[in-house]
Design a protein around this motif. Sequence first.
Motif, mmCIF file in Angstrom:
data_model
loop_
_atom_site.group_PDB
_atom_site.id
_atom_site.type_symbol
_atom_site.label_atom_id
_atom_site.label_comp_id
_atom_site.label_asym_id
_atom_site.label_seq_id
_atom_site.Cartn_x
_atom_site.Cartn_y
_atom_site.Cartn_z
ATOM 1 N N THR A 177 0.624 -1.382 0.149
ATOM 2 C CA THR A 177 -0.099 0.149 0.092
ATOM 3 C C THR A 177 0.668 1.226 -0.019
ATOM 4 N N SER B 150 -5.074 2.580 3.863
ATOM 5 C CA SER B 150 -5.710 2.048 2.984
ATOM 6 C C SER B 150 -6.887 2.936 2.374
ATOM 7 N N GLY B 151 -7.333 3.058 1.346
ATOM 8 C CA GLY B 151 -8.160 3.748 0.615
ATOM 9 C C GLY B 151 -7.815 5.118 -0.235
ATOM 10 N N ARG C 75 -6.777 -3.086 -4.004
ATOM 11 C CA ARG C 75 -6.926 -1.722 -3.419
ATOM 12 C C ARG C 75 -5.494 -1.194 -3.871
ATOM 13 N N HIS D 195 -6.384 0.798 -6.876
ATOM 14 C CA HIS D 195 -7.738 1.693 -6.585
ATOM 15 C C HIS D 195 -7.682 3.144 -6.809
ATOM 16 N N GLY E 170 -9.176 5.083 -5.229
ATOM 17 C CA GLY E 170 -9.559 5.815 -3.656
ATOM 18 C C GLY E 170 -10.632 6.982 -3.768
ATOM 19 N N GLN F 133 -9.701 4.252 -11.800
ATOM 20 C CA GLN F 133 -9.027 3.062 -11.147
ATOM 21 C C GLN F 133 -8.394 2.132 -12.201
#
Length: 337
Positions: A16, A25-26, A65, A68, A70, A77
């Motif tokens: 990540t 995360s995210g 993710r 991703h 986010g 994405q």
Amino acid sequence: IRSMQTEQINHDPAHTFMNTGTAISGRPSMGSWLLYGLGNESNNLPGYVVLTSSGGGQDQPIAARQWHSGFLPGQFQGVQFHSSGDPIHYVGRPNGVNINQQQDVVNTVNNLNGILNETVDDPEISTRIASYEMAARLQLSAPELIDLTQETQETLDLYGCDPTKPSFARACLLARRMVQRGVRFINIIHASWDHHSNLDPELQYNAGAVDQPIAALIKDLKQRGLLDSTMVVWGSEFGRTPLGENRSAGKMNTGRDHHPFSFSIFMAGGGIKGGQVLGTTDDVGWHAVKDRMHINDFHATLLHLFGFDHEQLTYRFKGRDFRLTDVGGEIFDQLIA
């Protein structure tokens, strides 16, 4: 670069951190940030594609993710292509449905989404409309993309690629074909490097699986006049310890543990000043001691090479301007041609 450093010691948060600039995360991935900044050159393929391969070691699960978007709009994405069979599920039309019938459905759904968007003004509805249109175009472009019968035997031999089998070599060859078709950002993830034991045979296998295709990709891009405008980066989420681990059954030092304090990556093409080694470690390779490059520094330099000030490429979310380099990042001018 022999002086990379990260802040994470376990795979998932380290993945990540390498991909998004933070262990939280995210957040958007670097591919999503670049696509957001540059836009997509291809009308018929996603601007950000992810390819995976495995084998030859202890696999680590790779979460979606890592590519991703986010809090960026969903259209930025990454799209994962499968390593065998259809690159994307349901890329073929159902039996009995022709292209005109399908286009009628897409047009009707998009019109309904457009009416809804006029009422609620939700950016994800625009993403949904674009996704339906891209999916329809992919039905024509994706089969042609993965048809490696168009490649010469000389090219297949260069990569060491059997076009009928999934492999890192096949992924590298597909990546070159995507570059030719305007795909902005391509991740190739080989998920089998977690050598806590059985190091000698597994490392030899993986090196054999990736060395030739990587060299072939760089050579192929160069001979086609594409390397100057394409940056190739090879790296990992962290390094491995210089000392051994996992002494058992009379075997000494059969593996290596996770190591965040010094590890290596290399970069080629795309504005990179070639033919140099940056950074050194102490005598045993434990700590980077010269030209230490944090992952935020790597991201700042990467964005600079694509024409962005990493402090200005931002997106406001929940009252804060976010960026790939979080609150850090210095550009390493030594890497720039």
